[in-house]
Design a protein around this motif. Structure first.
Motif, PDB file in Angstrom:
ATOM      1  N   CYS A  42       0.826  -1.215   0.000  1.00  0.00           N
ATOM      2  CA  CYS A  42       0.000   0.000   0.000  1.00  0.00           C
ATOM      3  C   CYS A  42       0.858   1.262   0.000  1.00  0.00           C
ATOM      4  CB  CYS A  42      -0.954  -0.011   1.198  1.00  0.00           C
ATOM      5  SG  CYS A  42      -2.230  -1.291   1.092  1.00  0.00           S
ATOM      6  N   GLU A  43       2.006   1.205   0.684  1.00  0.00           N
ATOM      7  CA  GLU A  43       2.909   2.368   0.693  1.00  0.00           C
ATOM      8  C   GLU A  43       3.474   2.624  -0.703  1.00  0.00           C
ATOM      9  OE1 GLU A  43       5.827   1.689   3.681  1.00  0.00           O
ATOM     10  OE2 GLU A  43       4.480   2.192   5.338  1.00  0.00           O
ATOM     11  N   LYS A  46       0.743   4.179  -2.766  1.00  0.00           N
ATOM     12  CA  LYS A  46       0.580   5.597  -2.401  1.00  0.00           C
ATOM     13  C   LYS A  46       1.662   6.453  -3.075  1.00  0.00           C
ATOM     14  CE  LYS A  46       1.325   9.125   0.986  1.00  0.00           C
ATOM     15  NZ  LYS A  46       0.240   9.968   0.687  1.00  0.00           N
ATOM     16  N   GLU A  47       2.909   5.932  -3.061  1.00  0.00           N
ATOM     17  CA  GLU A  47       4.024   6.655  -3.677  1.00  0.00           C
ATOM     18  C   GLU A  47       3.789   6.831  -5.183  1.00  0.00           C
ATOM     19  OE1 GLU A  47       7.634   8.562  -4.297  1.00  0.00           O
ATOM     20  OE2 GLU A  47       6.583   8.138  -2.419  1.00  0.00           O
ATOM     21  N   ASN A  49       0.904   6.739  -6.707  1.00  0.00           N
ATOM     22  CA  ASN A  49      -0.267   7.609  -6.850  1.00  0.00           C
ATOM     23  C   ASN A  49       0.140   9.078  -6.764  1.00  0.00           C
ATOM     24  OD1 ASN A  49      -3.132   7.746  -7.218  1.00  0.00           O
ATOM     25  ND2 ASN A  49      -3.343   8.349  -5.091  1.00  0.00           N
ATOM     26  N   SER A  50       1.044   9.371  -5.822  1.00  0.00           N
ATOM     27  CA  SER A  50       1.488  10.760  -5.640  1.00  0.00           C
ATOM     28  C   SER A  50       2.373  11.225  -6.799  1.00  0.00           C
ATOM     29  CB  SER A  50       2.249  10.898  -4.315  1.00  0.00           C
ATOM     30  OG  SER A  50       3.449  10.157  -4.352  1.00  0.00           O
ATOM     31  N   PHE A 111      -5.122   1.900   3.428  1.00  0.00           N
ATOM     32  CA  PHE A 111      -5.086   3.068   2.542  1.00  0.00           C
ATOM     33  C   PHE A 111      -5.553   4.334   3.270  1.00  0.00           C
ATOM     34  CE2 PHE A 111      -5.079   0.144  -1.271  1.00  0.00           C
ATOM     35  CZ  PHE A 111      -3.858   0.592  -1.740  1.00  0.00           C
ATOM     36  N   LEU A 114      -2.863   6.010   4.967  1.00  0.00           N
ATOM     37  CA  LEU A 114      -1.972   6.708   4.031  1.00  0.00           C
ATOM     38  C   LEU A 114      -2.686   7.857   3.318  1.00  0.00           C
ATOM     39  CD1 LEU A 114      -0.341   3.498   2.500  1.00  0.00           C
ATOM     40  CD2 LEU A 114       0.749   5.104   4.072  1.00  0.00           C
ATOM     41  N   ILE A 116      -5.357   7.754   1.443  1.00  0.00           N
ATOM     42  CA  ILE A 116      -5.733   7.350   0.091  1.00  0.00           C
ATOM     43  C   ILE A 116      -7.094   6.658   0.169  1.00  0.00           C
ATOM     44  CG2 ILE A 116      -5.175   5.766  -1.809  1.00  0.00           C
ATOM     45  CD1 ILE A 116      -3.302   7.988  -1.872  1.00  0.00           C
ATOM     46  N   SER A 118      -9.866   3.980  -1.522  1.00  0.00           N
ATOM     47  CA  SER A 118      -9.911   2.815  -2.391  1.00  0.00           C
ATOM     48  C   SER A 118     -11.361   2.439  -2.662  1.00  0.00           C
ATOM     49  CB  SER A 118      -9.176   1.631  -1.748  1.00  0.00           C
ATOM     50  OG  SER A 118      -9.783   1.289  -0.507  1.00  0.00           O
TER      51      SER A 118
END
Length: 717
Positions: A42-43, A46-47, A49-50, A111, A114, A116, A118
């Motif tokens: 998930c991390e 997230k990375e 996604n950013s 998520f 973080l 985020i 989902s």
């Protein structure tokens, strides 16, 4: 960004990526959720996604998780009598319904932590038969991605019409691997990543030591060669299903990478273009014809040729070296042209001056190299020399003889002249050789290798010296401890450290060249000035150049240290000081004493006496080459005995620490190791020993068969 594998350069254009997470990644061996792996996954999402990637997840694990939970509930609610009865297998659809709820709750929680969002999307095989469904699917996913929401897909096993989800492989898709491939095509993804519990696709079962990771799958080559092991401990199809899905997607135009979901950063590494896992690409067959000879094949060929080289007479090996020297001089203009092209490219790329200096083959360099090779050729043959001879018993003679090591792998940076030195030493010592030079010297290395190998007769074979042209082959070579006998890295601290940590093969070399010159209070200052300047400015980029100047405290008051500083500055040397020198002479303080400048710069520090200089060298040096300048023989003796470096000099420049200057003919490098070879490594450092026993029918018979004498006898007898 890490260096990109050229076959994976397409990742720079990837925007939408589908990531499939297998059951073996989602769960542990006991069936419970692998929270650490899911958190790391998930991390990474997230990375990405950013960074602007559009990430779509396809997850497995619901059935396995549901089964584990239902078994537990059943156990809790069972009586002792119930447990004595035969236990029926739980309904897979019920397991899917229970597990899906738990799985999505966990994704949602991770998520949310973080920041985020989902979304869950459950699909069945029959859904994709409906054109309107597929249209709506695209619109929904497009909307979610525009809101930076992570769509999470899974097959809705709870209501699937498939009779036995783990066995029925009919339909448009038959498991989550094929679902991921289908979604990648339907949603026009740029890349599909299939996460597994192994590094990628192997040539055989991953547990088999002989199996080799396939970096790029070529259907025409690998389809009939691969032997699959057992399927996944959980889930439906294991690697067989992944390969089938990957081939289908790749040949439909979607690149696929199968890699491990157990490593924390693998998804990010894939999108950086690093060579991990197995790549499936529709153009892979076009890359195959230009592929270099494999690492193992190259090493095996070098060993076979080296044995033919060893079988030659001393005169025949000598002639090969003389022919190489002649060939280098005959092709000097061609070599110079290729080297100039490398230098120009390095300058244009903005490389630092020390590297460009090491890269350039200055006028006269080829002539000097040829001269060194002829010196080496005329030296005593090192192979098969009797080093010791012992009479074990009457008529039983034991000889200790010199013998080639076998196959050497030399990894070097920048300096093309190193290729010539190393190749000539390998020929003289009867060793096979694999060479990997820096990419900045690619053209120089290629022409030098061509000239040298063409001078080697067919009776030996030019493959005795292999040139590794791809950085990607180095990890494979470092695994070949059954074929390669010694690795010698010549380059930066980072290069040497990386190689030492990546191989079981013995490594010979030095990580740093932090050389010291200590000027004692009794030094002849005219001599000291000459030696200090030579040690620093003769060739600042060399590993034997002075990096730290230590000066006795009494020379501060006499003004001698000030004169040394002035002389260095006049020559353009940038000075940094230790705490004492920087405050006295108003020079910038060095950030660390353990620093190799490789340029026109050095550190200066004041010490109390010879013992303080020795202590400083031991704490901050690299055990390479250290020098004392003094007229006091007693002080010199203390320094020479106590400094624990590969080379220790008295009243001589550190620049003398060199194989050619030591009369070794050439060197493969300078070793700071304490095992096998130390200091400049010439022919002798590339040899080992063998024992030859010559008898006349003796037997041991419980040591009653002979009367031992163990008598040393002259080696020439």
């Amino acid at each position: 960004m890490a260096d990109i594998d050229t076959t994976r350069a397409f990742v720079k254009d990837v925007k939408r990526v589908v990531i499939k997470v297998g059951t073996a990644v989602v769960t542990r061996n006991d069936g419970r959720l692998a929270l650490g792996r899911l958190g790391a996954l998930c991390e990474q999402v997230k990375e990405l996604n950013s960074q602007g990637y559009e990430v779509i997840l396809v997850t497995s694990g619901a059935v396995g998780l549901g089964r584990q939970r239902l078994r537990y509930r059943k156990l809790v609610n069972s009586s002792f009598a119930d447990l004595q009865k035969p236990q029926l297998e739980l309904d897979g659809k019920a397991c899917a319904a229970v597990g899906q709820n738990s799985l999505m709750a966990l994704y949602d929680s991770l998520f949310n932590e973080l920041d985020i969002s989902s979304a869950q999307l459950l699909v069945t095989d029959s859904d994709f038969r409906d054109k309107d469904f597929r249209k709506q699917l695209n619109e929904t996913v497009r909307s979610l991605l525009s809101l930076k929401v992570i769509p999470i897909f899974n097959e809705n096993d709870a209501i699937s019409t498939r009779k036995a989800p783990y066995e029925d492989s009919s339909g448009i898709f038959w498991d989550n691997d094929s679902l991921a491939a289908l979604l990648a095509l339907e949603l026009k993804a740029d890349l599909l990543v299939l996460l597994s519990d192994v590094e990628g696709l192997y040539s055989g079962p991953p547990s088999d030591p002989k199996s080799k990771l396939i970096h790029t799958y070529v259907k025409e080559k690998h389809q009939g060669e691969i032997t699959f092991g057992d399927k996944s401990r959980v889930g439906r199809g294991g690697m067989t299903a992944k390969v089938k899905a990957a081939v289908n997607a790749a040949y439909a135009g979607i690149p696929v990478v199968i890699t491990s979901g157990f490593a924390a950063e693998n998804i990010i590494k894939v999108l950086q273009g690093q060579r991990i896992g197995t790549l499936f690409h529709q153009d892979a067959h076009l890359w195959e014809p230009t592929k270099e000879v494999g690492a193992r094949e190259m090493a095996v060929a070098a060993r076979e040729c080296s044995r033919r080289l060893q079988a030659l007479s001393s005169q025949e090996r000598k002639k090969i070296l003389l022919d190489i020297a002649d060939a280098l001089e005959a092709n000097e203009k061609l070599i110079a042209a290729e080297n100039e092209a490398d230098v120009a490219a390095a300058q244009q790329a903005g490389y630092e001056k020390p590297l460009i200096s090491r890269l350039a083959l200055k006028p006269g360099k080829i002539s000097n190299l040829a001269k060194s090779i002829r010196v080496l050729a005329n030296m005593e043959d090192p192979i098969g020399r009797v080093l010791k001879k012992t009479q074990l018993a009457d008529g039983l003679i034991l000889e200790k003889t010199s013998s080639p090591l076998g196959v050497l792998l030399i990894v070097f940076e920048s300096r093309p002249d190193a290729l010539v030195q190393i190749a000539s030493l390998a020929i003289r010592s009867g060793n096979g050789l694999l060479l990997k030079g820096g990419k900045e010297a690619k053209r120089s290395n290629a022409i030098l290798h061509k000239v040298i190998t063409e001078a080697i007769p067919d009776t030996v074979g030019g493959k005795v010296i292999g040139l590794v042209t791809s950085r990607d082959e180095i990890p494979d070579l470092l695994k070949l401890d059954d074929v390669i006998d010694l690795v010698i890295p010549r380059g930066s601290n980072k290069l040497v450290s990386q190689i030492k940590s990546s191989t079981k093969i013995p490594v010979l070399g030095h990580a740093d060249g932090i050389c010291h010159v200590y000027v004692d209070k009794s030094a002849d200052m005219d001599m000291a000035k000459r030696l200090v300047l030579d040690a620093k400015i003769d060739y600042p980029a060399a590993c034997n150049a002075m990096e730290t100047l230590l000066v006795h405290k009494d020379l501060v008051q006499t003004g001698a240290l000030n004169e040394l500083i002035v002389d260095l500055r006049v020559e353009g040397v940038i000075l940094y000081g230790g705490p004492r020198a920087s405050s006295l002479f108003n020079i910038p303080q060095a950030s660390s004493f353990h620093h190799e400048y490789n340029s026109m710069a050095c550190t200066v520090e004041i010490v109390d006496d010879v013992n303080a200089s020795i202590d400083h060298i031991h704490r901050h040096g690299s055990a390479h080459t250290d020098c004392i300048i003094t007229e006091d023989q007693e002080i010199a003796g203390i320094f020479l005995r106590q400094v624990d470096s590969a080379a220790v000099f008295h009243n001589a420049s550190t620049r003398f620490c060199d194989g050619a200057r030591f009369g070794l003919g050439a060197e493969v490098g300078i070793s700071t190791s304490r095992i096998h070879a130390r200091g400049p490594v010439g022919v002798g450092g590339l040899l080992t020993t063998r024992w030859i026993l010559k008898g006349s029918g003796q037997v041991v018979d419980g040591d009653k068969g002979v009367v031992y004498t163990h008598k040393d006898i002259p080696v020439d007898s």
